[in-house]
Design an enzyme around this catalytic site. Structure first.
Site, PDB file in Angstrom:
ATOM      1  N   ASP A 188       0.856  -1.188   0.000  1.00  0.00           N
ATOM      2  CA  ASP A 188       0.000   0.000   0.000  1.00  0.00           C
ATOM      3  C   ASP A 188       0.892   1.239   0.000  1.00  0.00           C
ATOM      4  O   ASP A 188       1.766   1.387   0.865  1.00  0.00           O
ATOM      5  CB  ASP A 188      -0.917   0.005   1.227  1.00  0.00           C
ATOM      6  CG  ASP A 188      -1.789   1.253   1.272  1.00  0.00           C
ATOM      7  OD1 ASP A 188      -2.441   1.536   0.255  1.00  0.00           O
ATOM      8  OD2 ASP A 188      -1.798   1.935   2.315  1.00  0.00           O
ATOM      9  N   GLU A 272      -1.147  -1.012  -6.234  1.00  0.00           N
ATOM     10  CA  GLU A 272      -2.261  -0.272  -6.825  1.00  0.00           C
ATOM     11  C   GLU A 272      -1.799   0.473  -8.070  1.00  0.00           C
ATOM     12  O   GLU A 272      -0.665   0.941  -8.145  1.00  0.00           O
ATOM     13  CB  GLU A 272      -2.817   0.738  -5.815  1.00  0.00           C
ATOM     14  CG  GLU A 272      -3.614   0.101  -4.691  1.00  0.00           C
ATOM     15  CD  GLU A 272      -4.146   1.146  -3.724  1.00  0.00           C
ATOM     16  OE1 GLU A 272      -5.380   1.335  -3.665  1.00  0.00           O
ATOM     17  OE2 GLU A 272      -3.329   1.760  -3.021  1.00  0.00           O
ATOM     18  N   ASP A 354      -2.862   1.559   7.013  1.00  0.00           N
ATOM     19  CA  ASP A 354      -2.053   1.166   5.862  1.00  0.00           C
ATOM     20  C   ASP A 354      -1.870  -0.357   5.798  1.00  0.00           C
ATOM     21  O   ASP A 354      -1.852  -0.936   4.705  1.00  0.00           O
ATOM     22  CB  ASP A 354      -0.690   1.859   5.904  1.00  0.00           C
ATOM     23  CG  ASP A 354      -0.812   3.374   5.751  1.00  0.00           C
ATOM     24  OD1 ASP A 354      -1.731   3.813   5.032  1.00  0.00           O
ATOM     25  OD2 ASP A 354      -0.006   4.107   6.344  1.00  0.00           O
TER      26      ASP A 354
END
Length: 371
Positions: A188, A272, A354
């Site tokens: 992340d 991501e 997170d």
């Protein structure tokens, strides 16, 4: 067996004569690019006609007869400049880039490209043989394997005056895919730490720009007080460039080592698909986003994983990784950026925000794995 390309970038130390030839080549390739770009624009504006690369390449010899100094530099570099112009036009018409711009003499970073033919580019001991330059001293911090074929070289000069050569190689390999075997990690993005992994590993990014920001600001103020283009102005400008180069080199070194560590440790890495430019503008975190170099880090992970037969998977940027509970799957409608602990109203669990997001990213990417 499949063909792959891999570039090796080295610092080179040309002597005074070689430096003069390199600088002259920068100017000549820029001249050729700008002259033929102007020709293309004028022809289209006056007659609505287009010019092909082959047509302009045939005109290059007559230009060299007209401007004799063009014969003093690498002829292949001039041809490559034309090819770069042709590529720029294709990228524009295919909507991958803006319309080609004229190259400026004042550009801080200069480069030219040349192609390997009949062994004109090769490593010899602690030197590299380059067209028109002969043997140039090189810092070989890593060896190029003997079975790698040199295809081309790009010679560049950084704003601090340092010269580099990027050697593009081609090799044949049979890269065997490594099964994931649940050896998967989710990352992340973290503004402060670069990333937090699903195993609670934190990158602890040193924030190189922030460390030298005050020093850079002071050097910038000193530069602004100097008379432009004076001797003292050039010295002050070089000082600013050296600080920027130090930040750049430190960042790249850290990211290379960290990406290699992750690719070695895990068989699949899930991240991501973030729009860093949009994020920096929307959240006013431009300096912090640029400092940690997430985009560069993601690219390093991808190509290093590919050569190892491993996978890097990107999940959709709109996936609610931060708002989803990694334990029960409940999705919050609102979650402020200031909330650093995720508290779930359904299962009453508490977890670092997170860490929670990285676990969700890992599980979202698991279904996308190819093997």
């Amino acid at each position: 067996m499949k063909k792959y390309n891999l570039a090796f970038r080295f610092r080179i130390y040309p002597n005074k004569e070689q430096s003069n030839i390199i600088n002259a080549t920068f100017g000549c390739t820029r001249l050729v690019y700008n002259k033929f770009l102007a020709q293309r624009k004028e022809l289209y504006e006056s007659q609505k006609k287009s010019v092909t690369y082959n047509t302009q390449a045939k005109e290059l010899p007559s230009l060299k007869n007209e401007l004799l100094f063009l014969k003093e530099v690498d002829s292949i570099a001039l041809q490559q400049s034309l090819k770069n112009l042709d590529t720029a036009y294709k990228n524009f018409f295919q909507k991958r880039a803006d319309f080609p711009k004229f190259k400026s003499k004042k550009s801080s970073r200069k480069s030219y490209n040349t192609v390997s033919t009949n062994g004109n580019i090769r490593i010899e001991g602690n030197s590299i043989k380059l067209p028109k330059l002969g043997l140039v001293k090189i810092k070989l911090h890593r060896a190029i394997p003997q079975n790698y074929i040199i295809k081309s070289a790009t010679i560049s000069r950084e704003p601090n005056g340092a010269f580099y050569v990027s050697v593009l190689t081609e090799f044949v390999a049979d890269i065997v895919p490594v099964p994931s075997d649940n050896n998967i990690v989710g990352l992340d993005f973290s503004m402060k730490e670069l990333f937090v992994s699903s195993e609670n590993q934190r990158a602890d990014y040193p924030r190189f720009f922030r460390k030298l920001e005050a020093k850079l600001a002071k050097a910038g103020r000193e530069l602004s007080r100097k008379v432009k283009f004076s001797s003292n102005w050039n010295k002050a400008k070089l000082k600013v460039a050296k600080i920027h180069q130090s930040i750049k080199n430190s960042r790249k070194d850290f990211l290379h080592k960290l990406s290699r560590e992750l690719v070695t440790k895990y068989n699949a890495i899930i991240i991501e698909d973030l729009n860093m430019k949009g994020m920096s503008g929307a959240l006013n975190f431009g300096k912090s986003v640029s400092d940690n170099g997430w985009g560069m880090f993601a690219l390093m992970l991808q190509y290093k994983a590919m050569f190892c037969g491993k996978q890097v998977i990107k999940v959709d940027k709109w996936f609610p990784s931060s708002k989803t509970c990694s334990i029960c799957g409940n999705i919050k409608t609102e979650l402020a950026l200031s909330e650093r602990v995720y508290r779930c109203e359904e299962c009453n669990s508490e977890i670092d925000r997170d860490l929670n997001a990285s676990i969700n990213i890992r599980e979202a990417g698991r279904s996308l794995l190819a093997y």
